[in-house]
Design a protein around this motif. Sequence first.
Motif, PDB file in Angstrom:
ATOM      1  N   GLY A  14       0.879  -1.105   0.079  1.00 52.28           N
ATOM      2  CA  GLY A  14       0.104   0.050  -0.104  1.00 52.28           C
ATOM      3  C   GLY A  14       0.852   1.378  -0.107  1.00 52.28           C
ATOM      4  O   GLY A  14       0.258   2.363   0.010  1.00 52.28           O
ATOM      5  N   HIS A  15       2.161   1.152  -0.055  1.00 49.31           N
ATOM      6  CA  HIS A  15       2.829   2.229   0.073  1.00 49.31           C
ATOM      7  C   HIS A  15       3.303   2.637  -1.557  1.00 49.31           C
ATOM      8  O   HIS A  15       3.081   1.978  -2.322  1.00 49.31           O
ATOM      9  CB  HIS A  15       4.278   2.040   0.624  1.00 49.31           C
ATOM     10  CG  HIS A  15       4.055   1.500   1.996  1.00 49.31           C
ATOM     11  ND1 HIS A  15       3.450   2.577   3.129  1.00 49.31           N
ATOM     12  CD2 HIS A  15       4.617   0.579   2.870  1.00 49.31           C
ATOM     13  CE1 HIS A  15       3.703   1.801   4.172  1.00 49.31           C
ATOM     14  NE2 HIS A  15       4.264   0.917   4.045  1.00 49.31           N
ATOM     15  N   THR A  16       3.617   4.036  -1.557  1.00 50.60           N
ATOM     16  CA  THR A  16       3.897   4.674  -2.887  1.00 50.60           C
ATOM     17  C   THR A  16       5.239   5.248  -2.792  1.00 50.60           C
ATOM     18  O   THR A  16       5.628   6.040  -1.734  1.00 50.60           O
ATOM     19  CB  THR A  16       2.884   5.533  -3.247  1.00 50.60           C
ATOM     20  OG1 THR A  16       2.749   6.725  -2.512  1.00 50.60           O
ATOM     21  CG2 THR A  16       1.477   4.748  -3.583  1.00 50.60           C
ATOM     22  N   ILE A  17       6.022   5.426  -4.092  1.00 55.65           N
ATOM     23  CA  ILE A  17       7.088   6.418  -3.860  1.00 55.65           C
ATOM     24  C   ILE A  17       6.792   7.458  -5.030  1.00 55.65           C
ATOM     25  O   ILE A  17       6.183   7.527  -5.902  1.00 55.65           O
ATOM     26  CB  ILE A  17       8.175   5.276  -4.714  1.00 55.65           C
ATOM     27  CG1 ILE A  17       8.646   4.051  -4.165  1.00 55.65           C
ATOM     28  CG2 ILE A  17       9.194   6.356  -4.905  1.00 55.65           C
ATOM     29  CD1 ILE A  17       9.351   3.200  -4.803  1.00 55.65           C
ATOM     30  N   THR A  18       7.208   8.687  -4.341  1.00 47.78           N
ATOM     31  CA  THR A  18       7.087   9.919  -4.930  1.00 47.78           C
ATOM     32  C   THR A  18       8.769  10.446  -5.135  1.00 47.78           C
ATOM     33  O   THR A  18       9.349  10.339  -4.229  1.00 47.78           O
ATOM     34  CB  THR A  18       6.310  11.004  -3.960  1.00 47.78           C
ATOM     35  OG1 THR A  18       5.056  10.552  -4.030  1.00 47.78           O
ATOM     36  CG2 THR A  18       6.004  12.168  -4.759  1.00 47.78           C
ATOM     37  N   ILE A  19       8.858  10.820  -6.271  1.00 52.48           N
ATOM     38  CA  ILE A  19      10.280  11.421  -6.629  1.00 52.48           C
ATOM     39  C   ILE A  19       9.812  12.841  -6.649  1.00 52.48           C
ATOM     40  O   ILE A  19       9.068  13.514  -7.308  1.00 52.48           O
ATOM     41  CB  ILE A  19      10.529  11.060  -7.971  1.00 52.48           C
ATOM     42  CG1 ILE A  19      10.751   9.554  -8.098  1.00 52.48           C
ATOM     43  CG2 ILE A  19      12.027  11.690  -8.388  1.00 52.48           C
ATOM     44  CD1 ILE A  19      11.741   8.979  -7.088  1.00 52.48           C
ATOM     45  N   ILE A  20      10.783  13.802  -5.827  1.00 53.23           N
ATOM     46  CA  ILE A  20      10.640  15.163  -5.722  1.00 53.23           C
ATOM     47  C   ILE A  20      12.064  15.808  -5.990  1.00 53.23           C
ATOM     48  O   ILE A  20      13.031  15.490  -5.617  1.00 53.23           O
ATOM     49  CB  ILE A  20      10.196  15.751  -4.195  1.00 53.23           C
ATOM     50  CG1 ILE A  20       8.834  15.046  -3.762  1.00 53.23           C
ATOM     51  CG2 ILE A  20      10.191  17.149  -4.052  1.00 53.23           C
ATOM     52  CD1 ILE A  20       8.531  15.513  -2.459  1.00 53.23           C
ATOM     53  N   SER A  21      12.048  16.850  -7.035  1.00 47.86           N
ATOM     54  CA  SER A  21      13.220  17.464  -7.719  1.00 47.86           C
ATOM     55  C   SER A  21      12.791  18.977  -7.498  1.00 47.86           C
ATOM     56  O   SER A  21      11.792  19.243  -7.860  1.00 47.86           O
ATOM     57  CB  SER A  21      13.514  16.914  -8.844  1.00 47.86           C
ATOM     58  OG  SER A  21      14.788  17.650  -9.213  1.00 47.86           O
ATOM     59  N   MET A  22      13.850  19.804  -7.176  1.00 50.43           N
ATOM     60  CA  MET A  22      13.760  21.098  -7.153  1.00 50.43           C
ATOM     61  C   MET A  22      14.945  21.519  -8.056  1.00 50.43           C
ATOM     62  O   MET A  22      15.883  21.380  -8.085  1.00 50.43           O
ATOM     63  CB  MET A  22      14.153  21.786  -5.899  1.00 50.43           C
ATOM     64  CG  MET A  22      13.876  23.355  -5.925  1.00 50.43           C
ATOM     65  SD  MET A  22      14.453  24.258  -4.300  1.00 50.43           S
ATOM     66  CE  MET A  22      16.036  25.116  -5.085  1.00 50.43           C
ATOM     67  N   GLY A  23      14.471  22.520  -9.080  1.00 47.67           N
ATOM     68  CA  GLY A  23      15.275  22.926 -10.115  1.00 47.67           C
ATOM     69  C   GLY A  23      14.489  23.640 -11.444  1.00 47.67           C
ATOM     70  O   GLY A  23      13.296  23.750 -11.222  1.00 47.67           O
ATOM     71  N   PRO A  24      15.143  23.653 -12.581  1.00 52.11           N
ATOM     72  CA  PRO A  24      14.519  24.131 -13.513  1.00 52.11           C
ATOM     73  C   PRO A  24      13.743  23.229 -14.266  1.00 52.11           C
ATOM     74  O   PRO A  24      13.508  22.025 -13.875  1.00 52.11           O
ATOM     75  CB  PRO A  24      15.729  24.663 -14.752  1.00 52.11           C
ATOM     76  CG  PRO A  24      16.864  23.659 -14.212  1.00 52.11           C
ATOM     77  CD  PRO A  24      16.663  23.580 -12.709  1.00 52.11           C
ATOM     78  N   GLU A  25      12.717  23.362 -15.251  1.00 50.88           N
ATOM     79  CA  GLU A  25      11.758  22.674 -15.761  1.00 50.88           C
ATOM     80  C   GLU A  25      12.330  21.428 -16.173  1.00 50.88           C
ATOM     81  O   GLU A  25      11.760  20.375 -16.353  1.00 50.88           O
ATOM     82  CB  GLU A  25      10.851  23.173 -16.614  1.00 50.88           C
ATOM     83  CG  GLU A  25      10.008  24.363 -16.018  1.00 50.88           C
ATOM     84  CD  GLU A  25       8.780  25.009 -16.998  1.00 50.88           C
ATOM     85  OE1 GLU A  25       8.724  24.414 -18.109  1.00 50.88           O
ATOM     86  OE2 GLU A  25       8.073  25.984 -16.534  1.00 50.88           O
ATOM     87  N   ARG A  26      13.376  21.582 -16.753  1.00 48.04           N
ATOM     88  CA  ARG A  26      14.277  20.422 -17.424  1.00 48.04           C
ATOM     89  C   ARG A  26      14.406  19.242 -16.446  1.00 48.04           C
ATOM     90  O   ARG A  26      14.748  18.285 -16.628  1.00 48.04           O
ATOM     91  CB  ARG A  26      15.582  20.691 -18.198  1.00 48.04           C
ATOM     92  CG  ARG A  26      16.448  21.200 -17.188  1.00 48.04           C
ATOM     93  CD  ARG A  26      17.816  21.494 -18.059  1.00 48.04           C
ATOM     94  NE  ARG A  26      19.132  21.707 -17.383  1.00 48.04           N
ATOM     95  CZ  ARG A  26      19.058  22.989 -17.048  1.00 48.04           C
ATOM     96  NH1 ARG A  26      18.322  24.001 -17.505  1.00 48.04           N
ATOM     97  NH2 ARG A  26      20.374  23.353 -16.143  1.00 48.04           N
ATOM     98  N   ALA A  27      14.282  19.460 -15.137  1.00 51.04           N
ATOM     99  CA  ALA A  27      14.468  18.539 -14.064  1.00 51.04           C
ATOM    100  C   ALA A  27      13.356  17.555 -14.198  1.00 51.04           C
ATOM    101  O   ALA A  27      13.560  16.201 -13.593  1.00 51.04           O
ATOM    102  CB  ALA A  27      14.463  19.222 -12.806  1.00 51.04           C
ATOM    103  N   SER A  28      12.310  17.771 -14.973  1.00 49.72           N
ATOM    104  CA  SER A  28      11.221  16.795 -15.011  1.00 49.72           C
ATOM    105  C   SER A  28      11.674  15.558 -15.961  1.00 49.72           C
ATOM    106  O   SER A  28      11.141  14.642 -15.668  1.00 49.72           O
ATOM    107  CB  SER A  28      10.276  17.352 -15.704  1.00 49.72           C
ATOM    108  OG  SER A  28      10.489  17.787 -17.207  1.00 49.72           O
ATOM    109  N   GLU A  29      12.925  15.602 -16.675  1.00 51.61           N
ATOM    110  CA  GLU A  29      13.522  14.690 -17.444  1.00 51.61           C
ATOM    111  C   GLU A  29      14.216  13.691 -16.489  1.00 51.61           C
ATOM    112  O   GLU A  29      13.674  12.482 -16.706  1.00 51.61           O
ATOM    113  CB  GLU A  29      14.396  15.143 -18.458  1.00 51.61           C
ATOM    114  CG  GLU A  29      13.893  16.112 -19.527  1.00 51.61           C
ATOM    115  CD  GLU A  29      15.139  16.777 -20.369  1.00 51.61           C
ATOM    116  OE1 GLU A  29      16.187  16.306 -20.065  1.00 51.61           O
ATOM    117  OE2 GLU A  29      14.941  17.808 -20.900  1.00 51.61           O
ATOM    118  N   ALA A  30      14.690  14.153 -15.355  1.00 47.22           N
ATOM    119  CA  ALA A  30      15.361  13.181 -14.542  1.00 47.22           C
ATOM    120  C   ALA A  30      14.452  12.453 -13.755  1.00 47.22           C
ATOM    121  O   ALA A  30      14.288  11.237 -13.365  1.00 47.22           O
ATOM    122  CB  ALA A  30      16.245  13.578 -13.529  1.00 47.22           C
TER     123      ALA A  30
END
Length: 214
Positions: A14-30
């Motif tokens: 029942g657990h989930t994994i959320t990836i959080i990144s702070m940076g420019p919009e291109r951080a969405s690629e990572a």
Amino acid sequence: EAHSPTGEAGEGSGHTITIISMGPERASEAVRKALSMGADDGIVIADNALAGSDALATSSVLAAAIKAGGYDLVICGTESTDARMSVVPAMLAERLGFAQLTFAGSVVVDGSTVSISRQTEFGIEEMSASLPVVVSVVEKINEPRYPSFKGIMAAKKKPLETKSLSDVGASAQSAWSAVKDANALPPRSTGVKIEDDGSAGNKLADFLAERRLV
């Protein structure tokens, strides 16, 4: 990166994994790449006001996002590849009021207890804490994971939000430090080539002695 407690050992719980990144919009690629490796959803905090942020500002914004999400296990690397300060995990723990377990070489979650082992100059240390916990891990904690074709296709349908400072309830902070100037490394000089004409050993010894290396 911020994660809720999960992984192969916790799948189906029942657990989930959320990836959080702070940076420019291109951080969405990572972040999207992490989703293709099995994470469930991602958040990118991108805002022009964050340009030039230092570790203090970064930890403040990430802490706000983590607090808003209600996560109880946060897993970070030990340092970034640019500033390499290795302090954001400790700052996150302080801002959130979480326990911290740092430089983990292995992590085990058993109920509400998180246990790690880490290599020190004195040997292996075993440490544990109760959730909520911030854990930082070293690069050799496990075998590298690569996205599969199936994972890449699945990642395209997984939720990935881009949020501003106001969306996560944070405000811009002036950095306490700034890079005013930088110089490129000087080019490497050519090495000394010693031809072995029967006296190469002596020449090598003289070369090392000249530089007080022996």
